[in-house]
Write a protein that holds these residues in place. Sequence first.
Motif, PDB file in Angstrom:
ATOM      1  N   ALA A 383       0.841  -1.199   0.000  1.00 48.57           N
ATOM      2  CA  ALA A 383       0.000   0.000   0.000  1.00 48.57           C
ATOM      3  C   ALA A 383       0.873   1.244   0.000  1.00 48.57           C
ATOM      4  CB  ALA A 383      -0.929   0.012   1.218  1.00 48.57           C
ATOM      5  N   ARG A 384       0.337   2.314  -0.567  1.00 49.37           N
ATOM      6  CA  ARG A 384       1.049   3.587  -0.532  1.00 49.37           C
ATOM      7  C   ARG A 384       0.830   4.245   0.828  1.00 49.37           C
ATOM      8  NH1 ARG A 384      -2.493   7.872  -1.429  1.00 49.37           N
ATOM      9  NH2 ARG A 384      -4.588   7.298  -2.161  1.00 49.37           N
ATOM     10  N   PRO A 385       1.704   5.153   1.225  1.00 43.41           N
ATOM     11  CA  PRO A 385       1.531   5.822   2.525  1.00 43.41           C
ATOM     12  C   PRO A 385       0.197   6.555   2.611  1.00 43.41           C
ATOM     13  CG  PRO A 385       3.733   6.204   1.667  1.00 43.41           C
ATOM     14  CD  PRO A 385       2.960   5.531   0.570  1.00 43.41           C
ATOM     15  N   ARG A 386      -0.602   6.172   3.582  1.00 39.10           N
ATOM     16  CA  ARG A 386      -1.914   6.782   3.808  1.00 39.10           C
ATOM     17  C   ARG A 386      -2.196   6.757   5.305  1.00 39.10           C
ATOM     18  NH1 ARG A 386      -6.389   3.814   0.334  1.00 39.10           N
ATOM     19  NH2 ARG A 386      -7.652   5.454   1.296  1.00 39.10           N
ATOM     20  N   GLU A 387      -3.262   7.425   5.689  1.00 33.33           N
ATOM     21  CA  GLU A 387      -3.632   7.406   7.093  1.00 33.33           C
ATOM     22  C   GLU A 387      -5.141   7.440   7.249  1.00 33.33           C
ATOM     23  OE1 GLU A 387      -3.380  12.042   8.510  1.00 33.33           O
ATOM     24  OE2 GLU A 387      -1.505  10.897   8.474  1.00 33.33           O
ATOM     25  N   ALA A 388      -5.594   7.012   8.422  1.00 33.58           N
ATOM     26  CA  ALA A 388      -7.027   6.991   8.718  1.00 33.58           C
ATOM     27  C   ALA A 388      -7.227   7.338  10.182  1.00 33.58           C
ATOM     28  CB  ALA A 388      -7.622   5.621   8.417  1.00 33.58           C
ATOM     29  N   ALA A 389      -8.247   8.118  10.462  1.00 31.77           N
ATOM     30  CA  ALA A 389      -8.610   8.408  11.845  1.00 31.77           C
ATOM     31  C   ALA A 389      -9.358   7.209  12.424  1.00 31.77           C
ATOM     32  CB  ALA A 389      -9.481   9.664  11.906  1.00 31.77           C
ATOM     33  N   PHE A 390      -9.144   6.932  13.699  1.00 27.40           N
ATOM     34  CA  PHE A 390      -9.819   5.798  14.324  1.00 27.40           C
ATOM     35  C   PHE A 390     -10.151   6.119  15.768  1.00 27.40           C
ATOM     36  CE2 PHE A 390      -5.434   5.070  15.571  1.00 27.40           C
ATOM     37  CZ  PHE A 390      -5.530   4.523  16.839  1.00 27.40           C
ATOM     38  N   ALA A 391     -10.999   5.282  16.323  1.00 22.11           N
ATOM     39  CA  ALA A 391     -11.375   5.395  17.733  1.00 22.11           C
ATOM     40  C   ALA A 391     -11.284   4.019  18.374  1.00 22.11           C
ATOM     41  CB  ALA A 391     -12.787   5.955  17.857  1.00 22.11           C
ATOM     42  N   ILE A 392     -11.023   3.999  19.669  1.00 22.84           N
ATOM     43  CA  ILE A 392     -11.002   2.746  20.431  1.00 22.84           C
ATOM     44  C   ILE A 392     -12.350   2.613  21.134  1.00 22.84           C
ATOM     45  CG2 ILE A 392      -9.882   1.440  22.268  1.00 22.84           C
ATOM     46  CD1 ILE A 392      -7.320   2.918  21.664  1.00 22.84           C
ATOM     47  N   THR A 393     -13.116   1.600  20.745  1.00 24.29           N
ATOM     48  CA  THR A 393     -14.445   1.378  21.302  1.00 24.29           C
ATOM     49  C   THR A 393     -14.522  -0.007  21.923  1.00 24.29           C
ATOM     50  OG1 THR A 393     -15.348   0.404  19.266  1.00 24.29           O
ATOM     51  CG2 THR A 393     -15.350   2.813  19.414  1.00 24.29           C
ATOM     52  N   LYS A 394     -15.702  -0.379  22.390  1.00 26.14           N
ATOM     53  CA  LYS A 394     -15.901  -1.717  22.935  1.00 26.14           C
ATOM     54  C   LYS A 394     -15.661  -2.783  21.878  1.00 26.14           C
ATOM     55  CE  LYS A 394     -19.250  -2.669  25.630  1.00 26.14           C
ATOM     56  NZ  LYS A 394     -20.617  -2.849  26.173  1.00 26.14           N
ATOM     57  N   ARG A 395     -15.909  -2.439  20.605  1.00 24.99           N
ATOM     58  CA  ARG A 395     -15.721  -3.385  19.513  1.00 24.99           C
ATOM     59  C   ARG A 395     -14.271  -3.498  19.083  1.00 24.99           C
ATOM     60  NH1 ARG A 395     -19.824  -4.589  16.041  1.00 24.99           N
ATOM     61  NH2 ARG A 395     -18.463  -4.122  14.268  1.00 24.99           N
ATOM     62  N   GLY A 396     -13.428  -2.563  19.544  1.00 23.02           N
ATOM     63  CA  GLY A 396     -12.021  -2.596  19.182  1.00 23.02           C
ATOM     64  C   GLY A 396     -11.596  -1.317  18.474  1.00 23.02           C
ATOM     65  N   ILE A 397     -10.693  -1.469  17.504  1.00 23.67           N
ATOM     66  CA  ILE A 397     -10.202  -0.341  16.722  1.00 23.67           C
ATOM     67  C   ILE A 397     -11.135  -0.138  15.530  1.00 23.67           C
ATOM     68  CG2 ILE A 397      -8.295   0.551  15.350  1.00 23.67           C
ATOM     69  CD1 ILE A 397      -7.530   0.339  18.221  1.00 23.67           C
ATOM     70  N   GLU A 398     -11.748   1.041  15.452  1.00 26.79           N
ATOM     71  CA  GLU A 398     -12.699   1.311  14.362  1.00 26.79           C
ATOM     72  C   GLU A 398     -12.349   2.625  13.677  1.00 26.79           C
ATOM     73  OE1 GLU A 398     -16.928  -0.587  15.223  1.00 26.79           O
ATOM     74  OE2 GLU A 398     -16.452   0.935  16.721  1.00 26.79           O
ATOM     75  N   SER A 399     -12.290   2.615  12.362  1.00 27.68           N
ATOM     76  CA  SER A 399     -12.027   3.836  11.599  1.00 27.68           C
ATOM     77  C   SER A 399     -13.250   4.749  11.654  1.00 27.68           C
ATOM     78  CB  SER A 399     -11.690   3.492  10.147  1.00 27.68           C
ATOM     79  OG  SER A 399     -12.751   2.785   9.534  1.00 27.68           O
ATOM     80  N   ILE A 400     -12.980   6.050  11.584  1.00 27.45           N
ATOM     81  CA  ILE A 400     -14.073   7.029  11.661  1.00 27.45           C
ATOM     82  C   ILE A 400     -13.916   8.052  10.545  1.00 27.45           C
ATOM     83  CG2 ILE A 400     -14.508   6.787  14.111  1.00 27.45           C
ATOM     84  CD1 ILE A 400     -12.736   9.143  14.647  1.00 27.45           C
TER      85      ILE A 400
END
Length: 400
Positions: A383-400
């Motif tokens: 993959a090329r360099p990229r980024e994603a915002a995420f949150a830590i929830t009860k379900r785990g690591i989730e992108s937002i």
Amino acid sequence: QPLLLKDFEVQLREMNAISVMVEGRGPAPFTSGDVGIDEVLGGGIFTHGITEVFGESSTGKSQFLMQLSLSIQLPPDLGGLGAKCVYITTEGDLSTKRLEDFIASRPDFKVNGVTQNNIFTVCCNDLMVQEHILDVQLPILLEKNKGSIKLVIIDSIAHHMRVELTSASFKDSQDNRFYIDKLAEKLLALANKFSLAVVVANQVSDKPLMERTDFVYQEITDYEYQLGWMVGWKNSTILYRQKYNEPCSVGKENSLRFHSCEDILSDDEDSILIEEEFLKLTNSRNISVLSNTKTTEQQKTPSSKAQSFSRLSKKPKKRRIDYRVPSLGLTWANHLSTRILLKKTYKASPLVKRGEMHIYTGSDPSAFWQVKRILKVVFSTYARPREAAFAITKRGIESI
């Protein structure tokens, strides 16, 4: 000489016979447990290589690794490999309670039989135990469960080495690099032999900005310049560090430092916004209080506290430069197929952005800030360099 040539031929043709590549033996991805993160990673976490997850404390590294230990168990039609996992911890026991929370809050995990029973876990207390696990116990376990284990997690790879490997001399540093190189080759050999993914957490150390007594121009071929791209620094930080020890522009004496490099750094817009909103709030409250005791002329003069904020706002605040680098250095990085950075920063809270600070009556300034978490692919084969915002929830690591 004929005997040597004959031995060479035996070695070349018989002991290293050419084998035909069979479809399915190459690198295969499995889901991270989140569609958005999979997209950033180019399909997920890939086998036949080492993936590093690094970042400061409390950025979510262990949460991410625990999620992988469960998502690998999902069937192929849901992105998993239907396989088991080996989880090696070096900084304490594995949090089984957190794993159970993941499973309980994810219907896809519960329906498809994802369980902690499919995770082989072991804790190493020092470097000697870690070596024994990787040299003896892990290969035996993989051989006994050949084909059923597709993921090996080490959390974290550098913990014991940073404590026990000394570097008091140049020879010690050379020995450490050799040790790290052999460790990486060992893990890669296991990844290729058993067609599995090796995912490790890595700690960070500081790379302070050094002020040189002499002045030097950095070239793009210099390691100091390339370092920023290898560890996920912001472009502004890389350029700032490059220009910091350069002489001033042409026509000025080289004894003067390049002061205008401060302009390279971007403004800290969130800090500026909070400062401006706080200034408005302070002014309005002071006017309200003074109206009962001061004259009209006195009401026009802001308080000393408001004046100090006003003076500060004339010089916009700049974002901090990056200075964190993953441990183990270039020797280790050369063996990685993917490097992932998890970082935690802060942004202005919705209360501030909506201009509603006057509603808040408390005294805790942390209410003006909100946590912002970023997953960044620093480099990857897939993959090329990229980024994603995420949150830590009860379900785990989730992108937002």
